[in-house]
Write an enzyme that holds these catalytic residues in place. Sequence first.
Site, mmCIF file in Angstrom:
data_model
loop_
_atom_site.group_PDB
_atom_site.id
_atom_site.type_symbol
_atom_site.label_atom_id
_atom_site.label_comp_id
_atom_site.label_asym_id
_atom_site.label_seq_id
_atom_site.Cartn_x
_atom_site.Cartn_y
_atom_site.Cartn_z
ATOM 1 N N HIS A 123 -4.170 5.345 -3.467
ATOM 2 C CA HIS A 123 -5.062 4.711 -2.702
ATOM 3 C C HIS A 123 -4.333 4.216 -1.399
ATOM 4 O O HIS A 123 -4.746 3.932 -0.305
ATOM 5 C CB HIS A 123 -5.990 3.582 -2.971
ATOM 6 C CG HIS A 123 -6.867 4.254 -3.966
ATOM 7 N ND1 HIS A 123 -7.120 4.533 -5.370
ATOM 8 C CD2 HIS A 123 -8.188 4.783 -3.389
ATOM 9 C CE1 HIS A 123 -8.312 5.426 -5.670
ATOM 10 N NE2 HIS A 123 -8.899 5.576 -4.579
ATOM 11 N N ARG A 163 -15.909 3.102 0.547
ATOM 12 C CA ARG A 163 -15.354 2.652 -0.808
ATOM 13 C C ARG A 163 -15.512 1.295 -0.752
ATOM 14 O O ARG A 163 -14.562 0.328 -0.325
ATOM 15 C CB ARG A 163 -13.597 2.989 -0.708
ATOM 16 C CG ARG A 163 -13.426 4.543 -1.067
ATOM 17 C CD ARG A 163 -11.906 4.614 -1.002
ATOM 18 N NE ARG A 163 -11.691 6.047 -1.642
ATOM 19 C CZ ARG A 163 -11.162 7.111 -1.222
ATOM 20 N NH1 ARG A 163 -11.183 7.091 0.425
ATOM 21 N NH2 ARG A 163 -10.929 8.049 -1.578
ATOM 22 N N ARG A 189 -20.479 3.769 -1.961
ATOM 23 C CA ARG A 189 -20.304 4.042 -3.406
ATOM 24 C C ARG A 189 -20.137 2.651 -3.903
ATOM 25 O O ARG A 189 -19.377 1.632 -3.383
ATOM 26 C CB ARG A 189 -18.832 4.804 -3.501
ATOM 27 C CG ARG A 189 -18.502 4.678 -5.048
ATOM 28 C CD ARG A 189 -17.096 5.557 -5.137
ATOM 29 N NE ARG A 189 -16.088 4.728 -4.727
ATOM 30 C CZ ARG A 189 -14.874 5.342 -4.743
ATOM 31 N NH1 ARG A 189 -14.604 6.630 -5.128
ATOM 32 N NH2 ARG A 189 -13.835 4.398 -4.207
ATOM 33 N N GLU A 211 -16.454 13.360 -10.577
ATOM 34 C CA GLU A 211 -14.973 13.378 -10.606
ATOM 35 C C GLU A 211 -14.244 13.205 -12.254
ATOM 36 O O GLU A 211 -13.312 13.036 -12.363
ATOM 37 C CB GLU A 211 -14.430 12.151 -10.048
ATOM 38 C CG GLU A 211 -15.210 10.791 -10.263
ATOM 39 C CD GLU A 211 -14.917 9.603 -9.405
ATOM 40 O OE1 GLU A 211 -13.828 9.793 -8.732
ATOM 41 O OE2 GLU A 211 -15.417 8.352 -9.421
ATOM 42 N N ASN A 269 -9.913 13.919 -6.079
ATOM 43 C CA ASN A 269 -8.932 12.873 -6.413
ATOM 44 C C ASN A 269 -8.766 12.776 -8.006
ATOM 45 O O ASN A 269 -7.876 13.237 -8.508
ATOM 46 C CB ASN A 269 -8.642 11.873 -5.562
ATOM 47 C CG ASN A 269 -8.885 12.122 -4.144
ATOM 48 O OD1 ASN A 269 -8.625 12.991 -3.695
ATOM 49 N ND2 ASN A 269 -9.166 10.896 -3.276
ATOM 50 N N ASP A 270 -9.836 12.368 -8.473
ATOM 51 C CA ASP A 270 -9.730 12.055 -9.830
ATOM 52 C C ASP A 270 -10.087 13.059 -10.846
ATOM 53 O O ASP A 270 -9.727 13.522 -11.895
ATOM 54 C CB ASP A 270 -10.943 10.972 -10.097
ATOM 55 C CG ASP A 270 -10.418 9.598 -9.745
ATOM 56 O OD1 ASP A 270 -9.173 9.447 -10.034
ATOM 57 O OD2 ASP A 270 -11.078 8.716 -9.286
ATOM 58 N N ARG A 310 -2.577 10.772 -10.722
ATOM 59 C CA ARG A 310 -2.666 10.874 -9.426
ATOM 60 C C ARG A 310 -1.576 10.343 -8.704
ATOM 61 O O ARG A 310 -1.318 10.530 -7.604
ATOM 62 C CB ARG A 310 -3.976 10.910 -8.956
ATOM 63 C CG ARG A 310 -4.365 9.347 -8.924
ATOM 64 C CD ARG A 310 -6.071 9.262 -8.582
ATOM 65 N NE ARG A 310 -6.227 9.050 -7.287
ATOM 66 C CZ ARG A 310 -7.391 8.851 -6.748
ATOM 67 N NH1 ARG A 310 -8.403 8.843 -7.319
ATOM 68 N NH2 ARG A 310 -7.493 8.451 -5.356
ATOM 69 N N CYS A 352 -15.651 14.663 -1.480
ATOM 70 C CA CYS A 352 -15.132 13.346 -0.608
ATOM 71 C C CYS A 352 -13.912 13.019 -1.056
ATOM 72 O O CYS A 352 -13.073 11.993 -0.734
ATOM 73 C CB CYS A 352 -16.188 12.031 -0.922
ATOM 74 S SG CYS A 352 -16.332 11.636 -2.592
HETATM 75 C C1 PEP Z 1 -12.083 10.857 -5.447
HETATM 76 O O1 PEP Z 1 -11.577 10.351 -6.909
HETATM 77 O O2 PEP Z 1 -11.790 11.938 -5.212
HETATM 78 C C2 PEP Z 1 -12.600 9.873 -4.562
HETATM 79 C C3 PEP Z 1 -13.044 10.182 -3.572
HETATM 80 O O3 PEP Z 1 -12.594 8.634 -5.026
HETATM 81 P P1 PEP Z 1 -11.323 7.442 -4.964
HETATM 82 O O4 PEP Z 1 -10.234 8.263 -4.241
HETATM 83 O O5 PEP Z 1 -11.748 6.204 -4.477
HETATM 84 O O6 PEP Z 1 -10.711 7.443 -6.527
HETATM 85 MG MG MG Z 2 -12.203 8.619 -7.873
#
Ligand code: PEP
Ligand code: MG
Length: 593
Positions: free
Chosen positions: A200, A307, A344, A443, A466-467, A477, A514
Amino acid sequence: MSNITESHKRVELRGIGVSPGVATGLVFLMTTEEERFVERDIEENEVAREIARFEEALIATRRQLREIQQQVNAEIGKESANIFEAHLLVVDDRALVEEVIRGLSVHKKNVETVLRIVADRYAQALLRVEDDYLRERAADVRDVTRRILRNLSGVSSSGLANLATPCILVANDLAPSEAATMNKKNILAFVTDLGSPTSHTAIMARAMNVPAIVGLHDVSIRVSRGDPVLIDGSKGVLIIHPTEEDLESYGKLEASRKLIRTGFDLLREEAAETIDGYHVLLSANIELAEDVEKVIESGASGVGLFRSEYLFLSQKNHLPTEDEQVAAYERLARRLAPEHAVIRTLDLGGDKFLSQVKMPQEMNPFMGWRAIRFCLAQPDIFKTQLRAILRASHLGNVKIMYPMISSLDEVLKANLLLDECKDELRSQRIPFDEDIDVGIMIEVPSAALTVHLLAPHVDFFSLGTNDLVQYTLAVDRVNERIAYLYQPTHPAIVRLIQNTIDVGHRHGIWTGVCGEMGGNPLMVPLLIGLGVDELSVSASLVPMVKDMIRKLRYSQAEELANTVIALESADEITRHCRALVERVNPEILELLT
Ligand code: PEP
Ligand code: MG
């Protein structure tokens, strides 16, 4: 800078470039609170003074804890406030206090050093106990020790909120809460030892549009405060004490990249459409409501991911009230209407923690008590947020999105709480959008594999790649050591994305992406070819992604998707993706991290 550069040795380091651009400036070294306290020998006649300092710090700590406790009690409730009782017990633990005082004469060291020795021993002893309750007290001892140390040094915060001059921030690691509260105006670039492209902190750097490099291993001990450095966030290169030639050659490189980016400015009002007319909804991801202006400037169609947890992370001592949340969500809704604002719900945990809410220390926080799991267990916090989103919904095109869904049961439970909130608002005659769309993030692999069960209960899907990548490939990650295994083009990921989009379409609902994958121009043709309806990317990346879409034919994207679905490895798939971009938009490759 030239005078300083000439008298020092030039050092070049390579890490993972996560936010593009070149920056030069002087280092501001962020040390952790523990690191900031120097060990010092003392004479016997200094012991009394050290005891007095310690007593004063204990009084200040006790006062602060009581204040926070009262605030939490008023804003969250008694149960959460009770957490601070355990902290107060540590401050009042005479055995610990006396051991520190005795230790001053024994070790002949300053009180900071002795406190750390004693507290560490306490925490270690507690960690060895079988009893779960006592083991958790180790974290309390550590928290309270940090606070006492802060009070001893007079350091009130990490100092990031008060940065007075422009600098390049170098840190071992940076928590999202620190990134959220820093004085962004004076940060020219970020550099960290730890981290990965989807941590993040990296996401925040892109949102702030400042160059950043992560995964530099030991940069925070190789530089000193005030060292001149040059960073190229595109290549992941950091040069300590750069030469005149470095400054010149990187200056030229950046100028040529800027020229390419200037061309993007002309696209602001243009549609995100392929040459052969395939339209993609191109939205932006934001962390703070005030960043909505950047979304408008970027030429995005609304916000595909707000977020909302950053609203919570940027408050130091209390959770945002319902009214405070309404103000932030309304700002988004009004400014973006008629475009959508996908809010979200709170996605805490993983690498995002609140100081206002005590969360257990977990071995695997990314797989632990986070996101929707936390919200369903804390219905008061969750319902406050749902009510606030609903209240803002009548002012624009607001949509609700639940994070980290892993089973249908969670969707049903969240929807039930949402229905309760709607009933409450109706009975209070507070207006809201009765037809508000509710979507979920896909995710977690279990969700991606059961989208057919989830689709009937929601209005849209948004792929949180991402997740999804971290959970599917079992690759943390934020761990730079295994960053090479973090492969969004792994055949398993491509299949999960394809399944989600196809099943969504069969149920008449749209699917967005996203995660950071959507903001990577190399991946854009593949995602379009797989049929994605929306790409939601960092506002700073919107112009580049739009350029990529507009240089592409849908038929090429479709062909790419049909080809790669049969391939066997991430490398092969990436090669095909790159080959297409080299053909249709080679210039854009210059800009990639
Ligand atoms: C993701 O996991 O791809 C996502 C967009 O949420 P975050 O990066 O906030 O976990
Ligand atoms: Mg996520």
